[in-house]
Design an enzyme around this catalytic site. Sequence first.
Site, PDB file in Angstrom:
ATOM      1  N   GLU A  87      13.121  48.487  20.243  1.00  0.00           N
ATOM      2  CA  GLU A  87      12.749  48.884  21.453  1.00  0.00           C
ATOM      3  C   GLU A  87      13.640  49.519  22.539  1.00  0.00           C
ATOM      4  OE1 GLU A  87      12.172  46.018  20.215  1.00  0.00           O
ATOM      5  OE2 GLU A  87      10.499  45.280  20.535  1.00  0.00           O
ATOM      6  N   HIS A 146      17.092  50.507  12.922  1.00  0.00           N
ATOM      7  CA  HIS A 146      17.361  48.691  13.168  1.00  0.00           C
ATOM      8  C   HIS A 146      17.768  48.045  11.682  1.00  0.00           C
ATOM      9  CE1 HIS A 146      16.040  44.812  14.974  1.00  0.00           C
ATOM     10  NE2 HIS A 146      16.812  44.847  15.361  1.00  0.00           N
ATOM     11  N   ASP A 173      18.890  30.500  24.614  1.00  0.00           N
ATOM     12  CA  ASP A 173      18.726  32.314  24.898  1.00  0.00           C
ATOM     13  C   ASP A 173      20.191  32.481  23.553  1.00  0.00           C
ATOM     14  OD1 ASP A 173      18.379  35.126  24.929  1.00  0.00           O
ATOM     15  OD2 ASP A 173      20.997  35.134  26.444  1.00  0.00           O
ATOM     16  N   ASP A 215      22.072  35.417  22.322  1.00  0.00           N
ATOM     17  CA  ASP A 215      23.216  36.671  22.994  1.00  0.00           C
ATOM     18  C   ASP A 215      23.640  37.067  24.733  1.00  0.00           C
ATOM     19  OD1 ASP A 215      22.949  37.973  20.196  1.00  0.00           O
ATOM     20  OD2 ASP A 215      20.940  38.703  21.232  1.00  0.00           O
ATOM     21  N   ASN A 261      20.401  37.662  12.907  1.00  0.00           N
ATOM     22  CA  ASN A 261      21.019  38.094  13.484  1.00  0.00           C
ATOM     23  C   ASN A 261      21.458  36.333  14.558  1.00  0.00           C
ATOM     24  OD1 ASN A 261      21.413  40.945  13.312  1.00  0.00           O
ATOM     25  ND2 ASN A 261      20.685  41.130  15.481  1.00  0.00           N
TER      26      ASN A 261
HETATM   27 MG   LIG Z   1      20.726  37.118  26.629  1.00  0.00          MG
END
Ligand SMILES: [Mg+2]
Length: 234
Positions: free
Chosen positions: A55, A77, A10, A12, A123
């Site tokens: 979202e 966004h 993952d 973030d 990102n």
């Molecule tokens: Mg995360």
Amino acid sequence: MEGLKALIFDVDGTLAETEELHRQAFNRTFQDFGLDWHWSVDTYRDLLKTAGGKERLRVWRDRVGARVSDATITELHKEKTGHYGRLMSEAGVRLRPGIADLMDFARKNGLKRAIATTTNRPNVDALCLAAFGRPAQDLFDTIAAGDEVPAKKPAPDVYLLALERLEVAAGEAIAFEDSRIGVLSAKAAGLRVIAAPSLYTTSDRLDEADLTAPALSLELVREASAFFSGAFSG
Ligand SMILES: [Mg+2]
């Protein structure tokens, strides 16, 4: 480590504590657009239960009953992604403990490395440049990101996409996560999951993970590989 072929990360909260920069980027965007919205740390922690920036914006709009169109949400966004990239290059960000060791370990042992994230590709690129000093495509065999799949975490889609591109079975990989929705997503894809809560997920329930620890480490993965050896014997 026989049978283990890939590590899937993952982004973030797992590779780095990025959520605070995301929060600031959102708040800068709200100012730019003349919106009287402001996300506090507590508000943002709650909003993180929803994966994906667009979202999250829609959830907030509906919660406060604002007359903001989906087209404007898309613009917000986009602006936020720009702010995030600038904040990332100005402020920088450090990898969480254990990540550099894990990447090194994967490289030395011929394991594939992948990303499975609900954040968008710009990102991911901004983070890799700031934290590793290298572009994402140099570091990972595949990057399954945000808008490439119909359903975001906790749906398994983004992990399934990463596995498909890696040409690796779920039982041959370990996923690394920091949040409840991430753990549920990886488990739904059939993966073994090691979870280490981040600043924004300390109150998340992570008990569906196969292993949890305050932080990731190579030692933890060695322990996990012994723990999972049954799964990797094939
Ligand atoms: Mg995360």
